[in-house]
Design a protein around this motif. Structure first.
Motif, PDB file in Angstrom:
ATOM      1  N   GLN A 356       0.830  -1.197   0.000  1.00  0.00           N
ATOM      2  CA  GLN A 356       0.000   0.000   0.000  1.00  0.00           C
ATOM      3  C   GLN A 356       0.873   1.259   0.000  1.00  0.00           C
ATOM      4  O   GLN A 356       0.523   2.255  -0.633  1.00  0.00           O
ATOM      5  N   TRP A 357       1.994   1.206   0.692  1.00  0.00           N
ATOM      6  CA  TRP A 357       2.949   2.325   0.659  1.00  0.00           C
ATOM      7  C   TRP A 357       3.560   2.450  -0.735  1.00  0.00           C
ATOM      8  O   TRP A 357       3.708   3.558  -1.255  1.00  0.00           O
ATOM      9  N   LEU A 358       3.942   1.325  -1.318  1.00  0.00           N
ATOM     10  CA  LEU A 358       4.499   1.361  -2.667  1.00  0.00           C
ATOM     11  C   LEU A 358       3.505   1.971  -3.651  1.00  0.00           C
ATOM     12  O   LEU A 358       3.887   2.730  -4.555  1.00  0.00           O
ATOM     13  N   TRP A 359       2.243   1.643  -3.482  1.00  0.00           N
ATOM     14  CA  TRP A 359       1.189   2.172  -4.358  1.00  0.00           C
ATOM     15  C   TRP A 359       1.091   3.694  -4.232  1.00  0.00           C
ATOM     16  O   TRP A 359       1.069   4.409  -5.239  1.00  0.00           O
ATOM     17  N   THR A 360       1.038   4.196  -2.990  1.00  0.00           N
ATOM     18  CA  THR A 360       0.905   5.647  -2.826  1.00  0.00           C
ATOM     19  C   THR A 360       2.171   6.374  -3.267  1.00  0.00           C
ATOM     20  O   THR A 360       2.102   7.507  -3.752  1.00  0.00           O
ATOM     21  N   GLU A 361       3.322   5.727  -3.127  1.00  0.00           N
ATOM     22  CA  GLU A 361       4.562   6.320  -3.611  1.00  0.00           C
ATOM     23  C   GLU A 361       4.511   6.495  -5.132  1.00  0.00           C
ATOM     24  O   GLU A 361       4.887   7.548  -5.661  1.00  0.00           O
ATOM     25  N   ALA A 362       4.033   5.464  -5.824  1.00  0.00           N
ATOM     26  CA  ALA A 362       4.028   5.492  -7.285  1.00  0.00           C
ATOM     27  C   ALA A 362       2.868   6.317  -7.847  1.00  0.00           C
ATOM     28  O   ALA A 362       3.044   7.073  -8.814  1.00  0.00           O
ATOM     29  N   LYS A 363       1.704   6.172  -7.247  1.00  0.00           N
ATOM     30  CA  LYS A 363       0.503   6.774  -7.827  1.00  0.00           C
ATOM     31  C   LYS A 363       0.207   8.172  -7.292  1.00  0.00           C
ATOM     32  O   LYS A 363      -0.434   8.977  -7.964  1.00  0.00           O
ATOM     33  N   GLU A 364       0.645   8.447  -6.062  1.00  0.00           N
ATOM     34  CA  GLU A 364       0.347   9.740  -5.454  1.00  0.00           C
ATOM     35  C   GLU A 364       1.606  10.552  -5.186  1.00  0.00           C
ATOM     36  O   GLU A 364       1.541  11.625  -4.574  1.00  0.00           O
ATOM     37  N   ARG A 365       2.768  10.012  -5.599  1.00  0.00           N
ATOM     38  CA  ARG A 365       4.061  10.670  -5.415  1.00  0.00           C
ATOM     39  C   ARG A 365       4.314  11.001  -3.934  1.00  0.00           C
ATOM     40  O   ARG A 365       4.883  12.043  -3.602  1.00  0.00           O
ATOM     41  N   GLN A 366       3.879  10.120  -3.073  1.00  0.00           N
ATOM     42  CA  GLN A 366       4.068  10.344  -1.648  1.00  0.00           C
ATOM     43  C   GLN A 366       5.521  10.100  -1.252  1.00  0.00           C
ATOM     44  O   GLN A 366       6.156   9.151  -1.711  1.00  0.00           O
ATOM     45  N   ASN A 367       6.050  10.966  -0.401  1.00  0.00           N
ATOM     46  CA  ASN A 367       7.400  10.834   0.128  1.00  0.00           C
ATOM     47  C   ASN A 367       7.361   9.841   1.292  1.00  0.00           C
ATOM     48  O   ASN A 367       6.925  10.179   2.396  1.00  0.00           O
ATOM     49  N   LEU A 368       7.819   8.621   1.057  1.00  0.00           N
ATOM     50  CA  LEU A 368       7.706   7.581   2.074  1.00  0.00           C
ATOM     51  C   LEU A 368       8.671   7.803   3.228  1.00  0.00           C
ATOM     52  O   LEU A 368       8.370   7.407   4.369  1.00  0.00           O
ATOM     53  N   ASP A 369       9.815   8.415   2.977  1.00  0.00           N
ATOM     54  CA  ASP A 369      10.721   8.715   4.085  1.00  0.00           C
ATOM     55  C   ASP A 369      10.053   9.670   5.073  1.00  0.00           C
ATOM     56  O   ASP A 369      10.136   9.495   6.295  1.00  0.00           O
ATOM     57  N   GLN A 370       9.381  10.684   4.545  1.00  0.00           N
ATOM     58  CA  GLN A 370       8.696  11.625   5.420  1.00  0.00           C
ATOM     59  C   GLN A 370       7.525  10.947   6.126  1.00  0.00           C
ATOM     60  O   GLN A 370       7.284  11.188   7.318  1.00  0.00           O
ATOM     61  N   ARG A 371       6.826  10.113   5.428  1.00  0.00           N
ATOM     62  CA  ARG A 371       5.717   9.368   6.035  1.00  0.00           C
ATOM     63  C   ARG A 371       6.235   8.504   7.181  1.00  0.00           C
ATOM     64  O   ARG A 371       5.619   8.422   8.246  1.00  0.00           O
ATOM     65  N   TYR A 372       7.377   7.872   6.960  1.00  0.00           N
ATOM     66  CA  TYR A 372       8.000   7.024   7.971  1.00  0.00           C
ATOM     67  C   TYR A 372       8.399   7.855   9.192  1.00  0.00           C
ATOM     68  O   TYR A 372       8.090   7.498  10.331  1.00  0.00           O
ATOM     69  N   ARG A 373       9.105   8.965   8.970  1.00  0.00           N
ATOM     70  CA  ARG A 373       9.572   9.776  10.093  1.00  0.00           C
ATOM     71  C   ARG A 373       8.395  10.321  10.906  1.00  0.00           C
ATOM     72  O   ARG A 373       8.457  10.377  12.138  1.00  0.00           O
ATOM     73  N   THR A 374       7.341  10.716  10.227  1.00  0.00           N
ATOM     74  CA  THR A 374       6.154  11.212  10.930  1.00  0.00           C
ATOM     75  C   THR A 374       5.571  10.130  11.822  1.00  0.00           C
ATOM     76  O   THR A 374       5.176  10.387  12.973  1.00  0.00           O
ATOM     77  N   ALA A 375       5.513   8.896  11.302  1.00  0.00           N
ATOM     78  CA  ALA A 375       4.983   7.782  12.099  1.00  0.00           C
ATOM     79  C   ALA A 375       5.889   7.478  13.290  1.00  0.00           C
ATOM     80  O   ALA A 375       5.408   7.257  14.409  1.00  0.00           O
ATOM     81  N   ILE A 376       7.200   7.482  13.074  1.00  0.00           N
ATOM     82  CA  ILE A 376       8.135   7.213  14.172  1.00  0.00           C
ATOM     83  C   ILE A 376       7.968   8.267  15.258  1.00  0.00           C
ATOM     84  O   ILE A 376       7.914   7.953  16.460  1.00  0.00           O
ATOM     85  N   ASP A 377       7.869   9.528  14.874  1.00  0.00           N
ATOM     86  CA  ASP A 377       7.689  10.600  15.859  1.00  0.00           C
ATOM     87  C   ASP A 377       6.408  10.392  16.659  1.00  0.00           C
ATOM     88  O   ASP A 377       6.365  10.642  17.871  1.00  0.00           O
ATOM     89  N   ARG A 378       5.381   9.926  15.996  1.00  0.00           N
ATOM     90  CA  ARG A 378       4.094   9.754  16.668  1.00  0.00           C
ATOM     91  C   ARG A 378       4.128   8.610  17.683  1.00  0.00           C
ATOM     92  O   ARG A 378       3.520   8.692  18.746  1.00  0.00           O
ATOM     93  N   PHE A 379       4.871   7.533  17.355  1.00  0.00           N
ATOM     94  CA  PHE A 379       4.792   6.341  18.186  1.00  0.00           C
ATOM     95  C   PHE A 379       6.042   6.074  19.019  1.00  0.00           C
ATOM     96  O   PHE A 379       6.126   5.042  19.677  1.00  0.00           O
ATOM     97  N   LYS A 380       6.971   7.007  19.013  1.00  0.00           N
ATOM     98  CA  LYS A 380       8.238   6.779  19.699  1.00  0.00           C
ATOM     99  C   LYS A 380       8.048   6.410  21.168  1.00  0.00           C
ATOM    100  O   LYS A 380       8.739   5.552  21.689  1.00  0.00           O
ATOM    101  N   GLY A 381       7.172   7.041  21.860  1.00  0.00           N
ATOM    102  CA  GLY A 381       7.004   6.793  23.289  1.00  0.00           C
ATOM    103  C   GLY A 381       5.925   5.789  23.641  1.00  0.00           C
ATOM    104  O   GLY A 381       5.586   5.649  24.820  1.00  0.00           O
ATOM    105  N   ARG A 382       5.410   5.091  22.651  1.00  0.00           N
ATOM    106  CA  ARG A 382       4.293   4.160  22.919  1.00  0.00           C
ATOM    107  C   ARG A 382       4.807   2.725  22.981  1.00  0.00           C
ATOM    108  O   ARG A 382       4.988   2.063  21.964  1.00  0.00           O
ATOM    109  N   ASP A 383       5.032   2.270  24.201  1.00  0.00           N
ATOM    110  CA  ASP A 383       5.578   0.926  24.378  1.00  0.00           C
ATOM    111  C   ASP A 383       4.669  -0.145  23.805  1.00  0.00           C
ATOM    112  O   ASP A 383       5.143  -1.195  23.338  1.00  0.00           O
ATOM    113  N   THR A 384       3.360   0.082  23.848  1.00  0.00           N
ATOM    114  CA  THR A 384       2.432  -0.939  23.330  1.00  0.00           C
ATOM    115  C   THR A 384       2.607  -1.139  21.829  1.00  0.00           C
ATOM    116  O   THR A 384       2.392  -2.238  21.315  1.00  0.00           O
ATOM    117  N   PHE A 385       3.002  -0.082  21.127  1.00  0.00           N
ATOM    118  CA  PHE A 385       3.247  -0.202  19.690  1.00  0.00           C
ATOM    119  C   PHE A 385       4.469  -1.071  19.426  1.00  0.00           C
ATOM    120  O   PHE A 385       4.449  -1.985  18.605  1.00  0.00           O
TER     121      PHE A 385
END
Length: 481
Positions: A356-385
């Motif tokens: 699904q990430w590959l699809w949005t990268e190709a079809k929507e020109r989404q920056n996956l590195d930025q998507r990744y960093r945003t997710a890491i920032d969001r879940f960094k302190g969540r041990d349950t994740f």
């Protein structure tokens, strides 16, 4: 498989990831070989999976299921007549099949009556009229009747034979679904071909997997026939009985496409119209489409998941475009290359989710590195994740983590080994294990060979640990920017 939004806490996290753009333990050793026989030549009553030790059976290898059923939705009783063709891989004077419920009236081995008993929740124990020597091919015919059932699964919701709001029925579930309607060796390790003859009253129709063959009608009933010639794991079979609207076409290479819409699901036609585009895209990433048929089964039901039934996924009412991408990515990762044990489930779900990430990268020109960093920032302190292991997660936890943490792990792996090596892995892994089974340990070794790197620390940090990876593994390659 993809969960419905909100089904699990981890699913909520996965949805967030997709919307946005310690000492590590050593790798788990592969499980021991499954038992094939017990004492006195009796096939084992399980395939040896440490998470589901009673699933499947030992002593034989199924080559084909020939399933015939008769079902009247107005009555709700199923009459079944299934022949299982198998090879004995040990001398057998007794063996088991898995079947949930039903009254079994007869069992024949090579057209001779056999003795049988029911043991536990799902074991059908069969004593052949004569011992089966190692290497022999035999046919076990089972005739049975009863009301199909459904069971609640703690991770996914309902598994088994489910009723539709239209009055029809459908079968879906993972890890269990097949044995709610036919006897089987119910473990992904034993893959076999599949044939279905399904008889229903006129006015109802049947969809399944594989190639559609001509139907026949007589005395107010119609028999529908489907043939899947590519070996598959049992949970990838399905049947849908409803008043279907069918669409039939073909891919550019001639692969037949059959899609069925339940009453009320016809609004998904525009979505399914993108299937050729989706399969072309996935083929560009993973190699040639590995199945002999394609299409979809669109339900008008709010079940908790959509499922990658082979060549023709079954979709819940909430299905969207990324769900169709996900379930068709499984045709490579999960269907063609199947798990050896349920601990290997990241081989299926981590890659289908990353598609699904590959699809949005190709079809929507989404920056996956930025998507990744945003997710890491969001879940960094969540041990349950981070507490969900992606391998060695333990029974009952197979589907926790693979849809969200697993996506991040695959993207980190991509940056760790580089684009050229990653693209090779996406194509060469499915080709190397086509129509077979594989383990997570084999995958780790495979990637390490292609990458030419020692990846043990990376694997420990992302796949074997229940802690957030150290920064060197959390931000490899271009993710350091």
């Amino acid at each position: 498989m993809e969960h419905s939004p909100g089904r699990l806490a981890t699913t909520l996290i996965a949805t967030s990831i997709m919307a946005v753009g310690c000492t590590s333990s050593p790798p788990d050793s592969p499980p021991p070989p499954p038992p094939t026989v017990n004492a006195a030549g009796a096939g084992a009553d399980g395939a040896g999976d440490p998470y589901y030790p009673q699933d499947g059976n030992g002593g034989y290898d199924v080559t084909d299921y020939n399933v015939s059923i008769s079902y009247d939705p107005g009555v709700g009783t199923l009459d079944g007549d299934t022949t299982v063709t198998a090879n004995a891989i040990a001398d057998l004077n007794k063996f088991n099949l898995d079947l949930i419920g039903y009254d079994v009236s007869n069992v024949d081995i090579d057209d001779k009556p056999a003795q049988f008993t029911r043991e536990g929740d799902h074991e059908l124990s069969i004593t052949p009229p004569e011992p089966l020597p190692k290497g022999a091919t035999f046919k076990a015919r089972v005739r049975y009747k009863g009301t199909p059932t459904v069971q609640e699964d703690g991770q996914l919701g309902k598994n088994g034979w489910q009723k539709a709001r239209s009055g029809g029925s459908f079968v879906a579930g993972e890890p269990h679904s097949a044995t709610f309607w036919f006897p089987a060796n119910d473990h992904p390790r034993d893959k076999a071909t599949f044939r279905l003859n399904a008889r229903v009253p006129d006015g109802w129709s049947v969809v399944s997997i594989g190639r559609e063959e001509p139907s026949t009608a007589a005395d107010g009933w119609t028999t529908y026939r489907w043939v899947e010639e590519t070996r598959l794991a049992t949970y990838l079979t399905t049947i849908g009985i409803d008043k279907w609207t069918y669409e039939r076409s073909a891919l550019a290479d001639g692969t037949p496409v059959v899609t069925a819409y339940a009453p009320g699901a016809e609004n998904k036609k525009a979505l399914e119209a993108r299937l050729p585009e989706i399969l072309d895209f996935l083929s560009s990433k993973f190699g040639r489409y590995p199945q002999k048929s394609a299409g979809g089964i669109y339900l008008n039901e709010d079940i908790g998941f959509s499922l990658e039934t082979q060549g023709r996924p079954i979709y819940a009412r909430w299905t969207n475009l990324e769900t169709v991408v996900h379930e068709n990515a499984h045709q490579w990762f999960g269907d063609s290359v199947s798990v050896d044990t349920w601990a290997d489930i990241c081989l299926n779900e981590c890659f289908a989710s990353y598609s699904q990430w590959l699809w949005t990268e190709a079809k929507e020109r989404q920056n996956l590195d930025q998507r990744y960093r945003t997710a890491i920032d969001r879940f960094k302190g969540r041990d349950t994740f981070w507490g969900n292991k992606l391998y060695g997660m333990g029974k009952g936890n197979e589907f926790h983590g693979v849809y969200d943490k697993g996506v991040l792990a695959i993207h980190a792996l991509r940056r760790q080994i580089g684009e050229d090596a990653f693209n090779r892995v996406l194509k060469e892994w499915p080709a190397a294990h086509k129509d077979a089974n594989a383990t997570w340990k084999q995958f780790e070794d495979f990637v390490q060979t292609i990458a030419g790197q020692d990846l043990r620390g990376f694997y420990d940090a992302w796949f074997h640990s229940d802690k957030i990876p150290a920064d060197q593994y959390l931000y490899p390659g271009s993710l350091r920017g």
